[in-house]
Write an enzyme that holds these catalytic residues in place. Structure first.
Site: not given
Length: 211
Positions: A17, A62-64
């Site tokens: 992400a 990063g964003c999961f």
């Protein structure tokens, strides 16, 4: 619209992400109505982990949201959970983690069947989806909570992770023992699947990134 800046995996045009701003995710948080207190957390870990045929693995990239969907699609992965790890605050909320003051990183923890998928395969998928050369950043997401990391649960996982990292020039991904993993608020769990994207095993559909 989603911002997909680079990709290396045939399973996705958007490696994990790199495009979801804090403001966007905060709006989603409010929309889903999840309490800031951290209520409504997923029950984790599952009770089927035996350390032999079923093991656990933990990755931060990063964003999961996108990373979780990639692992949901991987044959041999049994269950996934997104959450916060490697920090010093108990039961952190999303907003606390995003402040960068808790020391946590956004991570995906999963269980996998060693008879169906190997740990090196899981590590390879991880490195295919992230940029391991950026410190405290993945794409447009930056801050210590977005650092990349592999958090091992045994010596064999440590060896595999270190060897894989050593093959990547300039890699800054941290490789550390897994510490307490706090499941994220319920609305974060399987977020992209809930949004209509397929989590079917071996699915090759591009992972669409919301932001």
């Amino acid at each position: 619209e989603g911002r997909c800046e680079y990709g290396s995996s045939e399973t996705s045009t958007c490696p994990t992400a790199h495009r979801i701003s804090f403001a966007t995710r905060a709006r989603a948080h409010a929309t889903m109505g999840t309490a800031q207190s951290g209520a409504m957390r997923t029950t984790w870990p599952p009770n089927h982990v035996d350390g032999k045929n079923v093991k656990m693995a933990t990755f931060a990239g990063g964003c999961f949201w996108g990373l979780e969907l990639a692992y949901q699609r991987k044959p041999g992965v049994l269950q996934t959970c997104v959450g916060y790890t490697q920090g010093h605050v108990e039961r952190p909320t999303y907003r606390q983690v995003c402040s960068g003051r808790t020391g946590h990183t956004e991570a995906v923890q999963l269980t996998y069947d060693t008879r169906q998928v190997t740990y090196p395969e899981l590590v390879n998928l991880f490195f295919d989806r992230i940029d391991p050369t950026t410190l405290n950043r993945q794409g447009n997401d930056f801050g210590t909570q977005y650092r990349s990391g592999i958090y091992y649960h045994d010596d064999e996982q440590k060896r595999v992770a270190e060897e894989a990292k050593a093959e990547i020039r300039g890699a800054v991904t941290e490789i550390l023992p897994a510490t307490t993993f706090w499941p994220a608020e319920e609305y974060h769990q399987q977020y992209l699947e809930k949004g209509g994207q397929s989590a079917a095993k071996s699915c090759k559909d591009p992972i669409r990134c919301y932001g």
